[in-house]
Write a protein that holds these residues in place. Structure first.
Motif, PDB file in Angstrom:
ATOM      1  N   GLY A 261       0.656  -1.339  -0.126  1.00 48.46           N
ATOM      2  CA  GLY A 261       0.073   0.071  -0.031  1.00 48.46           C
ATOM      3  C   GLY A 261       0.872   1.235   0.147  1.00 48.46           C
ATOM      4  N   GLU A 262       0.282   2.320   0.176  1.00 47.56           N
ATOM      5  CA  GLU A 262       1.030   3.594   0.290  1.00 47.56           C
ATOM      6  C   GLU A 262       1.611   3.990   1.516  1.00 47.56           C
ATOM      7  OE1 GLU A 262       1.600   5.118  -2.374  1.00 47.56           O
ATOM      8  OE2 GLU A 262       0.093   4.412  -3.612  1.00 47.56           O
ATOM      9  N   TRP A 263       2.757   4.543   1.500  1.00 46.92           N
ATOM     10  CA  TRP A 263       3.204   5.160   2.794  1.00 46.92           C
ATOM     11  C   TRP A 263       2.530   5.962   3.633  1.00 46.92           C
ATOM     12  CZ3 TRP A 263       5.079   9.992   4.336  1.00 46.92           C
ATOM     13  CH2 TRP A 263       5.503  10.082   5.444  1.00 46.92           C
ATOM     14  N   MET A 264       1.770   7.008   2.780  1.00 48.43           N
ATOM     15  CA  MET A 264       1.072   7.885   3.495  1.00 48.43           C
ATOM     16  C   MET A 264      -0.421   7.762   2.907  1.00 48.43           C
ATOM     17  SD  MET A 264       1.198  12.066   3.645  1.00 48.43           S
ATOM     18  CE  MET A 264       0.604  12.350   1.984  1.00 48.43           C
ATOM     19  N   GLY A 265      -1.321   7.594   3.794  1.00 49.33           N
ATOM     20  CA  GLY A 265      -2.737   7.124   3.162  1.00 49.33           C
ATOM     21  C   GLY A 265      -3.343   8.566   3.332  1.00 49.33           C
ATOM     22  N   THR A 266      -4.031   8.860   2.084  1.00 43.15           N
ATOM     23  CA  THR A 266      -4.856  10.205   1.876  1.00 43.15           C
ATOM     24  C   THR A 266      -6.165   9.957   1.778  1.00 43.15           C
ATOM     25  OG1 THR A 266      -4.512  10.034  -0.316  1.00 43.15           O
ATOM     26  CG2 THR A 266      -2.862  11.057   0.598  1.00 43.15           C
ATOM     27  N   GLY A 267      -6.798   8.721   1.942  1.00 44.99           N
ATOM     28  CA  GLY A 267      -8.171   8.529   2.169  1.00 44.99           C
ATOM     29  C   GLY A 267      -8.500   8.071   0.722  1.00 44.99           C
ATOM     30  N   VAL A 268      -7.835   7.596  -0.380  1.00 45.39           N
ATOM     31  CA  VAL A 268      -8.089   7.319  -1.681  1.00 45.39           C
ATOM     32  C   VAL A 268      -8.353   5.453  -1.694  1.00 45.39           C
ATOM     33  CG1 VAL A 268      -7.242   7.180  -4.042  1.00 45.39           C
ATOM     34  CG2 VAL A 268      -6.872   9.105  -2.628  1.00 45.39           C
ATOM     35  N   ALA A 269      -9.200   5.274  -2.278  1.00 45.64           N
ATOM     36  CA  ALA A 269      -9.380   3.823  -2.357  1.00 45.64           C
ATOM     37  C   ALA A 269      -8.100   3.131  -3.046  1.00 45.64           C
ATOM     38  CB  ALA A 269     -10.588   3.526  -3.317  1.00 45.64           C
ATOM     39  N   GLY A 270      -8.003   1.909  -2.312  1.00 47.75           N
ATOM     40  CA  GLY A 270      -6.779   1.000  -2.913  1.00 47.75           C
ATOM     41  C   GLY A 270      -5.423   1.414  -2.060  1.00 47.75           C
ATOM     42  N   GLU A 271      -5.267   2.664  -1.193  1.00 49.49           N
ATOM     43  CA  GLU A 271      -3.886   2.872  -0.947  1.00 49.49           C
ATOM     44  C   GLU A 271      -3.519   2.090   0.366  1.00 49.49           C
ATOM     45  OE1 GLU A 271      -4.526   6.806   0.048  1.00 49.49           O
ATOM     46  OE2 GLU A 271      -5.534   6.549   1.811  1.00 49.49           O
ATOM     47  N   GLU A 272      -4.586   1.538   1.000  1.00 50.60           N
ATOM     48  CA  GLU A 272      -4.249   0.665   2.218  1.00 50.60           C
ATOM     49  C   GLU A 272      -3.474  -0.510   1.712  1.00 50.60           C
ATOM     50  OE1 GLU A 272      -7.720  -0.315   0.255  1.00 50.60           O
ATOM     51  OE2 GLU A 272      -7.435   1.463   1.399  1.00 50.60           O
ATOM     52  N   ALA A 273      -2.817  -1.029   2.813  1.00 50.14           N
ATOM     53  CA  ALA A 273      -2.172  -2.447   2.580  1.00 50.14           C
ATOM     54  C   ALA A 273      -3.120  -3.582   2.301  1.00 50.14           C
ATOM     55  CB  ALA A 273      -1.298  -2.961   3.869  1.00 50.14           C
ATOM     56  N   ALA A 274      -2.592  -4.190   1.068  1.00 44.59           N
ATOM     57  CA  ALA A 274      -3.575  -5.487   0.739  1.00 44.59           C
ATOM     58  C   ALA A 274      -3.362  -6.790   1.428  1.00 44.59           C
ATOM     59  CB  ALA A 274      -3.287  -5.651  -0.828  1.00 44.59           C
ATOM     60  N   ASP A 275      -3.950  -7.770   1.208  1.00 41.67           N
ATOM     61  CA  ASP A 275      -3.663  -9.081   1.925  1.00 41.67           C
ATOM     62  C   ASP A 275      -2.220  -9.355   1.984  1.00 41.67           C
ATOM     63  OD1 ASP A 275      -3.493 -11.672   2.477  1.00 41.67           O
ATOM     64  OD2 ASP A 275      -5.587 -12.255   1.997  1.00 41.67           O
ATOM     65  N   GLN A 276      -1.766  -9.531   2.924  1.00 45.09           N
ATOM     66  CA  GLN A 276      -0.100  -9.967   3.086  1.00 45.09           C
ATOM     67  C   GLN A 276       0.488 -11.043   2.601  1.00 45.09           C
ATOM     68  OE1 GLN A 276       1.937  -6.764   4.566  1.00 45.09           O
ATOM     69  NE2 GLN A 276       0.026  -6.274   3.373  1.00 45.09           N
ATOM     70  N   ARG A 277      -0.532 -11.840   2.425  1.00 45.20           N
ATOM     71  CA  ARG A 277      -0.088 -13.206   1.770  1.00 45.20           C
ATOM     72  C   ARG A 277       0.705 -13.200   0.157  1.00 45.20           C
ATOM     73  NH1 ARG A 277      -5.538 -16.632   2.091  1.00 45.20           N
ATOM     74  NH2 ARG A 277      -6.292 -14.762   1.780  1.00 45.20           N
ATOM     75  N   HIS A 278       0.292 -12.043  -0.402  1.00 47.92           N
ATOM     76  CA  HIS A 278       1.396 -11.631  -1.582  1.00 47.92           C
ATOM     77  C   HIS A 278       2.706 -11.454  -1.127  1.00 47.92           C
ATOM     78  CE1 HIS A 278      -2.329 -10.959  -4.013  1.00 47.92           C
ATOM     79  NE2 HIS A 278      -2.887 -10.380  -3.127  1.00 47.92           N
ATOM     80  N   ASP A 279       2.997 -10.981   0.005  1.00 43.75           N
ATOM     81  CA  ASP A 279       4.248 -10.950   0.401  1.00 43.75           C
ATOM     82  C   ASP A 279       4.871 -11.952   1.277  1.00 43.75           C
ATOM     83  OD1 ASP A 279       4.439  -8.432  -1.107  1.00 43.75           O
ATOM     84  OD2 ASP A 279       3.791  -6.977   0.384  1.00 43.75           O
ATOM     85  N   ASP A 280       3.887 -12.187   2.261  1.00 44.15           N
ATOM     86  CA  ASP A 280       4.306 -13.231   3.154  1.00 44.15           C
ATOM     87  C   ASP A 280       5.077 -14.363   2.455  1.00 44.15           C
ATOM     88  OD1 ASP A 280       3.157 -11.961   5.218  1.00 44.15           O
ATOM     89  OD2 ASP A 280       1.391 -13.104   5.442  1.00 44.15           O
TER      90      ASP A 280
END
Length: 664
Positions: A369-388
Motif C-alpha cells: 500500500g501507500e506510505w501515507m494514506g490520503t483517503g483514496v481507495a486502494g491505498e491501504e495494505a492489501a492481503d499480506q499473503r502476497h508478500d508473506d
C-alpha cells in the motif's frame, strides 16, 4: 454568530515582503476583540485549500474566533520565493505574522496556531521559537523528527515518495498568483518563481544522513524549547502517527493526543471513518487556552486512541472499533508481551538455537500500500499473503484470549548479511482462520544505520549484529481464534528504494518480538460528538475523479510493474470549479515503478503529472515529468517542467542530477 469573510489582503513583513491572507471574523470583533487562530501553509488559500478551509475556519469564526489562512512566502499571492521546506525564513515570517495578528484591533492579543501536514510541522517549529503571543497549538498529521519520520527517509532507507512528493511540489509551486487579486504583475512574478524553483527531490536526496539539515525543524532535538500547550492529532492510516506518543512522552507542557482510524485528513472529514466532531474538540481546546474558559478538555485522558478490530485486508470504511483513553503516556496499563522466534514459529519460551537464511525478490512488497494514506481507495495494505510468501515468517499458536495492542511493537534479533549494505523489513500481521493476512504494523530499516542515522557504517559480511527495531505504533485488537505473524524480508518495493545488491540475511534464533498489550479492564468508551462544520464553499463538480492501481509480474523477465493513475483529482476529488471565484482546478498524475526480482539496479521510477487551473481568458497548464534510476554508486534523477499560459509555453525547466549513494 454572524461572520464576515475578507477574501484577500496582505500582511506586511519587516523586510517589505507581503504575505497573502484570507480572514474569517465575527461581525462584532472590532467592538469585542477575539483570539486569532492561524493556519500557515504554502498550498494557496485562494483556491488550493479553499474547499477545506471554508467549513473549518468558518466554524471557528462562528464560535468566536478570528480564523486566518496565510500563504507562506513564495506561494499563492504572497511575495517572494520559496527555496525549501521549513527554512528559518519561513519560521521567522510566522513569528512576525503572529505578532501582527496580536496587534490588530479585532484581536484580543492571544493567538493559537494549527495546521495539518506542513502546517502541523511548522506549528511545532514555531512553538519552539516561543513568539510571545502564541498561547497554544494544534498539530495534525505532523512529525517531531524530520529525518526518521517524514516523507523522505524511513529507518535510514529512501522512501520512493521522496520523488512523488518532490514532483508534486514542482507542480504546486508552478502555479501563478491569481491576476484577479494581483493584477498584471502576476505574469512577471510567475516567471521569476518558475525560473528560481529548486529541483525538490534532488535537494532532499542530497542529505542521506541525519545531518544538521534534518535536525533543523526537528523539535525532538529539544522538546523543552516548546513552552505552550500542544494538542497532537493523527490517524492510524496516516504515516505521521508515531510522533504523537513521542510528543506526549517528551514534552513537559500541558498536552493531549488523539489518534483515530483516519488517513492524512482532518478528523471532522476523517476517512476511513468514523469521522468525529473534531472542530468541537478544537473549540474546547481554544476556549481553555485562548479564552481562559474551562470546558473540561484538560480532564480528558492524555491519549485518546482508536482500537481497530479485524476486518479483511483492503478497503474498510468505517473501521470497526472503539476509542479508548490513557490518562498518562507512557501508560502504566500497557506492558510488553514477549514472543520468541523459532524456525517458522512464535513461541512462549525460547527454543533451541538455530540459524535461518532468507532472500526476498527485489519486488517483495507489492501488497504494502501507500506510505501515507490520503483517503483514496486502494491505498491501504492489501492481503499480506502476497508478500508473506517471499518472506521469512514466524506464526504463533491460535490465540485463546483476545490481545489489545496500543503502542509500538518491537523486535530484537541477531542478523548477519552477505553484503555491506542491506535492508530489513518487519511486518506484524493478524492471520484470520481463513488464512488471510492483515498488516497491523511494520518497519523498514537500513542495517548500515544500526548504531546511528548520523554516522552509518557498512556491514561486515558474515558478522552478526544485534538489531533492535521498533515498528510503527498501532491500536489493534487481536481476536481469539486468530494467529500473530511476524514476517521479515530483505526488500519492500515499491515503498522503499532497494539496496544496491541482492542480499541474503541470516537470523539467529532465539530472538524476541515484544507486543504492547493493554491490560484487560472495564472502561467506558471515549465518545465524541458527531462531525460538524460551517457551510462549505460553493463548488461544482465538473468531472468525477478516476483512480486506477495495478501491479503485474512478467513471468518471462521476472519484472514487476506497479502503476497508479489519478485523473482529474490527485486524491480522488475530481475536477472542481469554485463558483465564487470562477476557478476550475484539475490535477492528474501517473506513477510507474518497475524492478526485476533478481536485480535491484534495474529499479526505475517515472512520474508524469499535469496541473490545470483557470477561467475564461486565463488558462494555466503545468506539465511535470520526473524519473529516478540508480547505479551501484549513484542515484540519477531527471526532471522536466513546462508551464503554459493560454496554450502558449511560458517557461521550461530541465534538471539532471547525479547524487552519490551513501550506504543507501
Amino acid at each position: 454568530m454572524s461572520i464576515r469573510i475578507i477574501e484577500h489582503f496582505f500582511i506586511p513583513l519587516a523586510d517589505g515582503t507581503r504575505l497573502a491572507a484570507r480572514l474569517w471574523l465575527p461581525e462584532d470583533a472590532e467592538a469585542k476583540p477575539v483570539p486569532a487562530i492561524l493556519e500557515y501553509i504554502p498550498y494557496r488559500k485562494r483556491d488550493g485549500t479553499r474547499g477545506r478551509d471554508e467549513p473549518m475556519h468558518g466554524w471557528f469564526a462562528e464560535n468566536g474566533y478570528a480564523a486566518i489562512r496565510v500563504d507562506m512566502r513564495g506561494s499563492g499571492e504572497s511575495d517572494g520565493l520559496m527555496d525549501d521546506e521549513y527554512l528559518p525564513q519561513e519560521l521567522d515570517d510566522a513569528c512576525e505574522v503572529i505578532a501582527w495578528l496580536a496587534a490588530q484591533p479585532w484581536c484580543s492579543g492571544s493567538v493559537g496556531m494549527m495546521g495539518k501536514s506542513w502546517g502541523g510541522f511548522n506549528c511545532l517549529q514555531v512553538a519552539a521559537l516561543r513568539p510571545p503571543a502564541l498561547k497554544a497549538i494544534i498539530t495534525v498529521c505532523s512529525t517531531d523528527d524530520r529525518y526518521a519520520d517524514d516523507i523522505h527517509f524511513m529507518g535510514g532507507t529512501l522512501l520512493n515518495d521522496n520523488l512523488w512528493w518532490g514532483s508534486i511540489m514542482l507542480a504546486y509551486q508552478a502555479r501563478p498568483a491569481d491576476p484577479a487579486l494581483v493584477g498584471e504583475a502576476w505574469r512577471a512574478q510567475w516567471l521569476k518563481q518558475l525560473n528560481h524553483m529548486p529541483f525538490f527531490p534532488a535537494l532532499w536526496l542530497s542529505h542521506q544522513r541525519r545531518d544538521a539539515y534534518w535536525q533543523h525543524g526537528s523539535v525532538c532535538e529539544d522538546f523543552s524549547a516548546i513552552q505552550c500547550p500542544v494538542f497532537a492529532v493523527g490517524g492510524w492510516a496516516d504515516a505521521y502517527t508515531n510522533a504523537i506518543p513521542r510528543l506526549l512522552e517528551g514534552l513537559q507542557v500541558p498536552r493531549l493526543g488523539l489518534i483515530g482510524p483516519w488517513a492524512h485528513i482532518y478528523p471532522q472529514d476523517g476517512v476511513p471513518g468514523p469521522a468525529i466532531g473534531f472542530l468541537q474538540e478544537a473549540i474546547r481546546w481554544w476556549d481553555h487556552w485562548l479564552k481562559g474558559r474551562d470546558r473540561g478538555v484538560m480532564a480528558e485522558p492524555m491519549l485518546r486512541a482508536f482500537i481497530e478490530e479485524w476486518t479483511p485486508p483492503g478497503r474498510r470504511d468505517p473501521v470497526p472499533g472503539r476509542f479508548v483513553g490513557e490518562m498518562k503516556w507512557p501508560s502504566p496499563e500497557i506492558a510488553p508481551k514477549v514472543f520468541h522466534l523459532a524456525p517458522g514459529a512464535l513461541t512462549a519460551a525460547p527454543g533451541r538455537p538455530a540459524e535461518i537464511a532468507f532472500t526476498s525478490p527485489a519486488w517483495t512488497g507489492s501488497a504494502s500500500g501507500e506510505w501515507m494514506g490520503t483517503g483514496v481507495a486502494g491505498e491501504e495494505a492489501a492481503d499480506q499473503r502476497h508478500d508473506d510468501a517471499f518472506s521469512c515468517c514466524f506464526d504463533s499458536e491460535v490465540l485463546v484470549d483476545r490481545l489489545e495492542l496500543l503502542g509500538a511493537p518491537e523486535i530484537e534479533v541477531e542478523l548477519a548479511a552477505n553484503k555491506p549494505v542491506a535492508q530489513l523489513c518487519a511486518r506484524l500481521c493478524d492471520i484470520a482462520p481463513d488464512g488471510s493476512s492483515r498488516r497491523i504494523a511494520y518497519a523498514v530499516f537500513n542495517l548500515t544505520h544500526r548504531d546511528s542515522h548520523a554516522e552509518p557504517e557498512a556491514l561486515e559480511p558474515g558478522r552478526f549484529y544485534r538489531i533492535r527495531l521498533r515498528l510503527n505504533d498501532c491500536g489493534y485488537g487481536l481476536a481469539s481464534g486468530h494467529k500473530i505473524r511476524l514476517a521479515l524480508s530483505t526488500a519492500y518495493w515499491p515503498l522503499i528504494w532497494p539496496a544496491p545488491e541482492a542480499v541474503t540475511l541470516t537470523l539467529r534464533c532465539p530472538a524476541e518480538l515484544r507486543l504492547p498489550v493493554r491490560a484487560k479492564k472495564e472502561e467506558p468508551d471515549v465518545i465524541f460528538e458527531p462531525a460538524m462544520s460551517a457551510a462549505r464553499t460553493p463548488a461544482t463538480m465538473v468531472t468525477e475523479g478516476q483512480m486506477t492501481r495495478t501491479t503485474a509480474l512478467d513471468l518471462l523477465t521476472n519484472t514487476a510493474t506497479y502503476v497508479t493513475q489519478g485523473e482529474g483529482g490527485l486524491f480522488g476529488e475530481g475536477v472542481l470549479r469554485f463558483d465564487e471565484i470562477d476557478t476550475t482546478l484539475s490535477h492528474s498524475l501517473r506513477r510507474e515503478l518497475t524492478i526485476k526480482g533478481d536485480d535491484p539496479l534495474s529499479a526505475c521510477y517515472r512520474l508524469t503529472e499535469t496541473y490545470e487551473m483557470g477561467r475564461k481568458g486565463w488558462d494555466i497548464r503545468v506539465e511535470v515529468k520526473t524519473s529516478m534510476q540508480a547505479t551501484a554508486t549513484d542515484f540519477i534523477l531527471e526532471g522536466e517542467l513546462k508551464a503554459f499560459a493560454n496554450g502558449e509555453v511560458a517557461a521550461e525547466r530541465r534538471w539532471h542530477e547525479k547524487i552519490g549513494r551513501d550506504l543507501l
